[in-house]
Design an enzyme around this catalytic site. Sequence first.
Site, mmCIF file in Angstrom:
data_model
loop_
_atom_site.group_PDB
_atom_site.id
_atom_site.type_symbol
_atom_site.label_atom_id
_atom_site.label_comp_id
_atom_site.label_asym_id
_atom_site.label_seq_id
_atom_site.Cartn_x
_atom_site.Cartn_y
_atom_site.Cartn_z
ATOM 1 N N ASP A 57 83.490 27.039 35.782
ATOM 2 C CA ASP A 57 83.842 25.783 36.453
ATOM 3 C C ASP A 57 83.083 25.655 37.774
ATOM 4 O O ASP A 57 83.619 25.871 38.859
ATOM 5 C CB ASP A 57 85.355 25.743 36.686
ATOM 6 C CG ASP A 57 85.849 24.355 37.044
ATOM 7 O OD1 ASP A 57 85.075 23.387 36.869
ATOM 8 O OD2 ASP A 57 87.014 24.247 37.487
ATOM 9 N N HIS B 247 84.790 20.567 36.302
ATOM 10 C CA HIS B 247 85.887 19.777 35.725
ATOM 11 C C HIS B 247 86.128 18.472 36.486
ATOM 12 O O HIS B 247 86.746 17.548 35.955
ATOM 13 C CB HIS B 247 87.179 20.608 35.640
ATOM 14 C CG HIS B 247 87.983 20.667 36.900
ATOM 15 N ND1 HIS B 247 87.960 21.749 37.747
ATOM 16 C CD2 HIS B 247 88.862 19.787 37.445
ATOM 17 C CE1 HIS B 247 88.792 21.534 38.753
ATOM 18 N NE2 HIS B 247 89.351 20.348 38.589
ATOM 19 N N SER C 176 90.626 20.364 44.108
ATOM 20 C CA SER C 176 89.628 20.883 43.166
ATOM 21 C C SER C 176 88.208 20.745 43.705
ATOM 22 O O SER C 176 87.846 19.738 44.314
ATOM 23 C CB SER C 176 89.729 20.132 41.836
ATOM 24 O OG SER C 176 90.919 20.467 41.162
#
EC number: 3.4.21.73
Length: 431
Positions: free
Chosen positions: A275, A224, A376
């Site tokens: 992901d 992502h 992230s």
Amino acid sequence: MRALLARLLLCVLVVSDSKGSNELHQVPSNCDCLNGGTCVSNKYFSNIHWCNCPKKFGGQHCEIDKSKTCYEGNGHFYRGKASTDTMGRPCLPWNSATVLQQTYHAHRSDALQLGLGKHNYCRNPDNRRRPWCYVQVGLKLLVQECMVHDCADGKKPSSPPEELKFQCGQKTLRPRFKIIGGEFTTIENQPWFAAIYRRHRGGSVTYVCGGSLISPCWVISATHCFIDYPKKEDYIVYLGRSRLNSNTQGEMKFEVENLILHKDYSADTLAHHNDIALLKIRSKEGRCAQPSRTIQTICLPSMYNDPQFGTSCEITGFGKENSTDYLYPEQLKMTVVKLISHRECQQPHYYGSEVTTKMLCAADPQWKTDSCQGDSGGPLVCSLQGRMTLTGIVSWGRGCALKDKPGVYTRVSHFLPWIRSHTKEENGLAL
């Protein structure tokens, strides 16, 4: 010209005095002499003063201890004459033009107190681990630890140390599993952490996501982070970096040679599925990562083998402390969370069915700290069978440190076949 003549004359006088002349006179003028040195002048040139040093000291102010062959503590007060790094390369003088552009140099107002001067001897002005110096390697100016031993060791290094090798999950600092609320840290605590930046058309660079070094040429992160800008040329990767927007001693910079996003990645309203992403890195010199105190690989888990729920694990990144914060912190931050069972994380007041078996949940039991925006792609690292192991990849969550809303991580142990198939270098992976 007068200054040059005065210096030449002073040299003649000093040589003369060293051969037995009795023309020296102690003067009250302040020469800043250290270690029992006395301020003297020649009776014929009383306006020229210098330090007359005791036998074992030298330097303009008697600040150099010629007898010192080791350092004590971290070497902050080391004033010996070691002048090479651990690879045997010569140190640059603290008054050289290149060094004068750095933070620590001979022209600082506190240079004398820090042991800096017109010499190239190793010093530790900023309280690092041990004495260091600046070394020129090609076009790069490096900060390098010095070839001088700790007095407590009782022995001198006879030769440069053996070449470092990658040993996955090893770091110079011990794991910290009792942190509450998170703390700022340095890259030595997470030497596998990769900082990933995106280039913009105007030439600026912004931080995007974290990642983890799993082999010398491969960094693992989250899809992502790249889905909106999937061109490999847009990204650069730093290893060995402790600060977001400034250089760290020993860091390495890489281009992205290959960017692999999971083809089955998808995003719901909140959750991210599959992901995971891989970045093949290469420096402009064509090299992969080199092991050091600040650069190391992280171990990968074995297939479907994860720590027990309730295990304390570390998360690291430049993420925001709150989702409403405007800026990322400048210093790398680390915190500790505990793994939460799927059964608990799939409760309706948590995330329900959005959490799948390819995901892991983790949170601070007091809900005071969490991964957040900017973390992230970064690592969730747990101790597994005595080695620090990449258990998860920071993926998604609702808010930051909200009650009953833990961070959700890509479950690395479920993606090992995918990782191996794309890297095609299983033997080089940190398994």
